[in-house]
Design an enzyme around this catalytic site. Structure first.
Site, PDB file in Angstrom:
ATOM      1  NE  ARG A 163      -3.708  -2.143   2.405  1.00 32.43           N
ATOM      2  CZ  ARG A 163      -3.748  -2.976   3.338  1.00 32.43           C
ATOM      3  NH1 ARG A 163      -2.941  -3.614   3.581  1.00 32.43           N
ATOM      4  NH2 ARG A 163      -4.375  -4.071   3.326  1.00 32.43           N
ATOM      5  CE  LYS A 190      -8.814  -0.348   4.173  1.00 25.18           C
ATOM      6  NZ  LYS A 190      -9.294  -0.644   3.267  1.00 25.18           N
ATOM      7  CG  HIS A 263      -5.198   0.711  -4.333  1.00 25.07           C
ATOM      8  ND1 HIS A 263      -4.491   1.095  -3.398  1.00 25.07           N
ATOM      9  CD2 HIS A 263      -6.338   0.455  -4.245  1.00 25.07           C
ATOM     10  CE1 HIS A 263      -5.372  -0.011  -1.790  1.00 25.07           C
ATOM     11  NE2 HIS A 263      -6.612  -0.385  -3.045  1.00 25.07           N
ATOM     12  NE  ARG A 266      -3.791  -3.228  -1.287  1.00 24.10           N
ATOM     13  CZ  ARG A 266      -3.464  -4.030  -0.224  1.00 24.10           C
ATOM     14  NH1 ARG A 266      -1.650  -4.235  -0.622  1.00 24.10           N
ATOM     15  NH2 ARG A 266      -3.314  -4.759   1.112  1.00 24.10           N
ATOM     16  CG  HIS A 290      -6.052  -9.045   2.144  1.00 27.51           C
ATOM     17  ND1 HIS A 290      -5.831  -9.468   0.520  1.00 27.51           N
ATOM     18  CD2 HIS A 290      -6.103  -7.341   1.969  1.00 27.51           C
ATOM     19  CE1 HIS A 290      -6.240  -9.141   0.038  1.00 27.51           C
ATOM     20  NE2 HIS A 290      -6.371  -7.887   0.515  1.00 27.51           N
ATOM     21  CE1 TYR A 299      -6.889  -7.639  -5.564  1.00 24.88           C
ATOM     22  CE2 TYR A 299      -7.503  -8.057  -3.094  1.00 24.88           C
ATOM     23  CZ  TYR A 299      -7.423  -7.656  -4.226  1.00 24.88           C
ATOM     24  OH  TYR A 299      -7.066  -6.245  -4.081  1.00 24.88           O
TER      25      TYR A 299
END
Length: 317
Positions: A163, A190, A263, A266, A290, A299
């Site tokens: 990120r 995050k 992003h 990513r 995650h 995904y």
């Protein structure tokens, strides 16, 4: 029971919850939006569920309001304001018994995550290669100066899916070239957790070059590593920030003819990892940092060809 203003409620909530600066900005944006619509003199206790629904109807994008905000933006407002109201009700700061922002969120359209196509990425590398060669030959800044530094940033996003905020928090001490790892801090994460990012073979030369340049510039262990200001004659800030990175990618997108963002790198990595027939969901989850496996599963998007193949394999009755 007290009856505080929106600004005081926000201030008390942020102090009590000890939020990150980025989170504080998100809550402040929601409060600003509410005060713009309801008026700066409006107190939290003056809002009813009906007025909140009227606001939602007025600002959501629709056929009659094509310039309105999208569903995800409204849900962000509703989620942040609901948290503020819950806090205010719990500690008797506002004179309401029920939260007017409960259950006012809307369903968000589900769209495939935006990725960078292989052709676009070839353009990215070609553009950066031209800029770097120009700087080396002319000893003069190119349009994407310093090209060698931004090449390293691009390749780091490509190979790690890190990120943007994590990248900005990487310090010189966080890179271990012998073990080929980058340690990302909880501060920039995050998920509020420290994680280890492996340095792939293709990324290693770029990171090694950056570490050598940092050593020559006298970087200390605690210094921000990805800091264009330390390697540039144009940039003069003490640390690299989000605005500088976004400005670079906006210019790069213009040269490539397609939108390129950190992003999207990513999303591209996550999509490619999950499309691999030998995919390992747990490994992908760890790479992308995650907290929930459900986020990783987003995904999974079978290609049209694979779906057609599955249909063609059905036997006729």
């Amino acid at each position: 029971m007290n009856d505080v203003s929106f600004m005081e409620l926000l201030s008390r909530y942020c102090a009590d919850t000890h939020l990150k600066p980025k989170s504080v900005d998100s809550y402040a944006a929601a409060v600003r939006a509410a005060r713009r619509y309801f008026g700066k003199e409006t107190y939290p206790s003056m809002l009813s569920r009906e007025r909140v629904c009227d606001w939602r109807r007025a600002i959501l994008r629709s056929k009659d309001n094509p310039k309105g905000i999208v569903e995800v933006s409204w849900n962000n407002y509703a989620r942040h304001l609901a948290a503020l109201y819950n806090f205010g009700i719990k500690y008797q700061l506002i004179m309401v018994e029920e939260n007017p922002f409960n259950r006012v969120r809307v369903r968000e359209p589900r769209k495939p995550k935006k990725t960078i196509q292989p052709l676009t990425f070839r353009y990215v590398r070609e553009v950066m290669d031209v800029c770097r060669r120009f700087e080396e030959a002319q000893d003069d800044p190119s349009k994407l100066y310093p090209a060698w530094f931004w090449e390293t940033v691009i390749e780091t996003f490509y190979y790690t899916g890190i990120r943007l905020n994590q990248l900005l928090h990487v310090k010189a001490k966080d890179v271990d070239l012998k073990r080929m790892i980058i340690v990302t801090s909880a501060e920039g994460s995050k998920t509020y957790s420290e994680s280890i990012v492996p340095i792939a073979d293709g990324l290693y030369p770029y990171v090694a070059k950056l570490m050598l340049a940092a050593h020559r510039e006298g970087f200390r262990r605690e210094d921000q590593l990805f800091n264009v200001n330390r390697f540039s004659r144009r940039h003069r800030r003490s640390e690299m920030d989000i605005n500088q990175v976004e400005h670079f990618f906006k210019r790069l997108s213009g040269f490539c003819g397609d939108k390129v963002t950190p992003h999207r790198f990513r999303h591209t990595l996550g999509t490619e990892l999950m499309e691999n027939p030998d995919r390992n969901i747990r490994v992908t989850q760890m790479i992308l940092d995650h907290s929930s496996i459900r986020t990783t599963m987003e995904y999974v998007h079978p290609s049209v060809d694979s779906m057609r193949k599955a249909l063609n394999q059905r036997r006729r009755p």
